[in-house]
Every structure is written in C-alpha cells, then in structure tokens.
Design an enzyme around this catalytic site. Structure first.
Site, PDB file in Angstrom:
ATOM      1  N   SER A 153       0.838  -1.199   0.000  1.00 13.81           N
ATOM      2  CA  SER A 153       0.000   0.000   0.000  1.00 13.81           C
ATOM      3  C   SER A 153       0.878   1.257   0.000  1.00 13.81           C
ATOM      4  CB  SER A 153      -0.961  -0.039   1.191  1.00 13.81           C
ATOM      5  OG  SER A 153      -1.970   0.936   1.058  1.00 13.81           O
ATOM      6  N   ASP A 280      -9.609  -4.264  -5.937  1.00 16.89           N
ATOM      7  CA  ASP A 280      -9.131  -3.470  -4.810  1.00 16.89           C
ATOM      8  C   ASP A 280     -10.085  -2.294  -4.598  1.00 16.89           C
ATOM      9  OD1 ASP A 280      -7.817  -1.684  -3.087  1.00 16.89           O
ATOM     10  OD2 ASP A 280      -5.833  -2.140  -3.889  1.00 16.89           O
ATOM     11  N   HIS A 307      -7.525  -5.238  -1.335  1.00 18.00           N
ATOM     12  CA  HIS A 307      -6.394  -4.362  -1.025  1.00 18.00           C
ATOM     13  C   HIS A 307      -5.444  -5.081  -0.079  1.00 18.00           C
ATOM     14  CE1 HIS A 307      -4.132  -0.699  -0.787  1.00 18.00           C
ATOM     15  NE2 HIS A 307      -4.192  -0.711   0.525  1.00 18.00           N
TER      16      HIS A 307
END
Length: 339
Positions: A153, A280, A307
């Site tokens: 991320s 995602d 995600h």
C-alpha cells in the site's frame, strides 16, 4: 523457473470478494488464525534505531536467517499507512523469506509502530529522503547481497519511489516489489471518500486519529492540531495538517509530491514488480492501467485479492508470500525476478 502470476490466484468463494479480502487482510481474526510459522521473524529480532539524516531517527527490526550456511540476501519490508513492523502482512512475508534463507529488516516509517517519540516533526508521505537515507545505513550495516525491498500500500509507494532514488545515490538495491501501492494519491483520497464503502475511511481515520494523539502525548509542548481538526474527514484533516506542518502550498501540491502516476516510473533503473487486484476497493485499478512503464518494471493485475489481501483460504495465509518469495529467490539465484 516459471514465476507465479496474479492470474494464478483463484481463491474459493467467498474469498472472491474484494471487500472480504480487504477486511480480512488486517483483521484480528487473521492474526489469531495464522499458523505459528507466520510469526517466526519475531524470534531473535534485534530492535534497531537508524539514522534518517538531519537528526531524524527511524526504528526497525533485523532478523538474521539461520536455515542456510550463507544468506540469500537482505530483504527490507515496508508496511502500509498506520501499519508497523508488526503488522500481520509484514510478519507473514518476513517469516516466509526468513525460512527461504533471507535476512530480514522491517522498517517503521516515522510515527508508526511505537516510534512517535523519536522525532518531533510529524510524518507525512513526502518524507522520502529519510527512508532512502535509512536504506543506505541498512545496506552498510548488513551487507548481505542482493538487497531487495517489498512494500504494501503506502509502503509499496515508498518502495517504488525509493528504488528510483537508490540508483542515483549509490545504494545497492537490486529489486523492488510493491503490493497494491498508492499510485495517484489524489485519486486514492477521492476513492476513499466518494466511492469506497464508508467503513474503510472510518477504519483509517480511527487509526490516524489515535496515532496523532500519541504524537501529541509524546511532545506535549508542541501543538500539532486543533481538537476541532480531528473531527474532520480524511481530506479535511489531511489538508489542515499539510498547510500547518509542511511547505506545500496546497493539498494538491502535497498529493502530487508522492505520486508515481503517469510516466514517473520511466526513471526506474532496477527491476521492479507491481502487483495489484482489479477488485481493490481502496486503490482504483484505473490508476494502474494508465501507467507508462519501462521494460524493467512489471505490472501484474490479478482478478481477485482486494487491497493487500490475496488470502488463499481458512489458514489466512496470503498468496503474496509465494509471489514475493519466488521473485526474491529468482533474484538471489541470478535469474530475472520479473516475468
């Protein structure tokens, strides 16, 4: 050797839901159900404080492998926003690479984990120089080669940006892998506010407010925010802190400061892989589809995974373990880490 691909990840129902994948990825349930082997990187881990340059200090943890006569290399792991060196996905990836013979360094970004008292100034996502400086110290203190970085991320965004800097400053980073990285922060911020279900923003905001309160407690003589600002939503609080604590003249200028969208990654000099998922709900796939990349950067878009999830089944183990390990091991064996 054939490297695993995103298309190979075919989880059972109901793990084909991007929302379920995302919610499970950082859940307490997952931490409880993970096998013991997913936490072995904690055994014998050495707490470390690194020089980030200019008086900045960053914390982390180093674990030396013991499975091979000689280390395969040094793996550096970056957590996501409001994660830490002890986030489930970091422990799991680190433990897998440790078992494969890699030495592991898990780095905390400023104000993450228990590091709020190390530096008076607040964390923000454009503080790349201190991360690159810390990578230089890691490379010097633990000289196992090759050295590779994987991030998740926001950590994936940092990994990509750092990889474009290390070649320029002579840090011997050989490969970077980013899982569901933030590409265009402005799009990601808008997505969390406008299109993603409300509970994602609520989750991040709860963790961020808690972190800011810890920072204020660590430095009570410094006023970081007005209490009324903590009640703002993601965009409003981000803008308030950017204008108060950085030299950026606007929120957009700040967001552009850590974007890797468009042709930004044409500057990448080393092999790199970006893995994301079409489902995602946090980082829209359109940001990836619009990238312009050089031949040494591999973009792999899976159908499923959410995600930073990619959870295979009831054991809560992530497919990214095999994915990252295969590419890191290919690098160590002298073959290409990109497919």
């Amino acid at each position: 050797m054939t490297l695993p691909r995103g298309k190979d990840f075919r989880p059972p129902w109901p793990l084909r839901s991007g929302h379920i994948q995302t919610m499970l990825s950082s859940s307490g349930v997952r931490r409880l159900l993970l096998p013991r082997a997913a936490k072995t990187v904690l055994q014998g881990a050495e707490p470390v404080v690194l020089d980030g340059g200019g008086g900045v200090r960053l914390s982390g943890a180093y674990t030396a492998q013991k499975t091979r006569p000689q280390s395969r290399g040094l793996a550096v792991l970056f957590h996501g926003w409001e994660g830490s060196v002890d986030s489930t996905y970091v422990l799991q990836t680190g433990s897998r690479l440790l078992a494969d013979g890699w030495d592991i360094f898990r780095l905390n970004f400023r104000d993450h984990g228990d590091s709020h008292g190390l530096n008076e100034a607040l964390f923000h996502s454009c503080r790349l120089d201190e991360v690159v400086h810390a990578l230089g110290e890691i490379a010097t203190r633990w000289s196992a080669r090759p050295m590779a970085v994987a991030g998740f991320s926001l950590g994936g965004n940092f990994a990509l940006r750092a990889a474009m800097q290390t070649s320029r400053v002579g840090i011997p980073l050989s490969y970077a892998l980013a899982v569901c990285p933030i590409i265009d922060p402005a799009v990601g911020l808008f997505s969390l506010e406008e299109t993603a279900p409300w509970f994602y923003q609520a989750y991040f905001m709860r963790k961020w407010r808690h972190s800011l309160l810890l920072k204020q407690k660590a430095f009570p003589q410094h006023q970081y925010f007005e209490m009324s600002e903590l009640k703002k939503h993601l965009r409003g609080l981000t803008e308030a802190l950017v204008l108060r604590h950085t030299d950026f003249k606007s929120l957009q200028q700040y967001l552009d400061g850590y974007s890797v969208a468009g042709d930004a990654m044409l500057a990448m000099q080393i092999p790199a892989t970006i893995l994301t998922a079409k489902d995602d709900p946090v980082i829209p796939v359109g940001s990836f589809e619009q990238l312009r990349l050089p031949p040494n950067v591999e973009l792999d878009i899976a159908e499923f995974g959410g995600h930073c999830g990619f959870i295979r089944g009831g054991d809560m183990v992530s497919y990214t373990d095999d994915y990252i390990a295969a590419r890191f091991n290919a690098l160590a064996d002298g073959t290409s880490p990109i497919g």
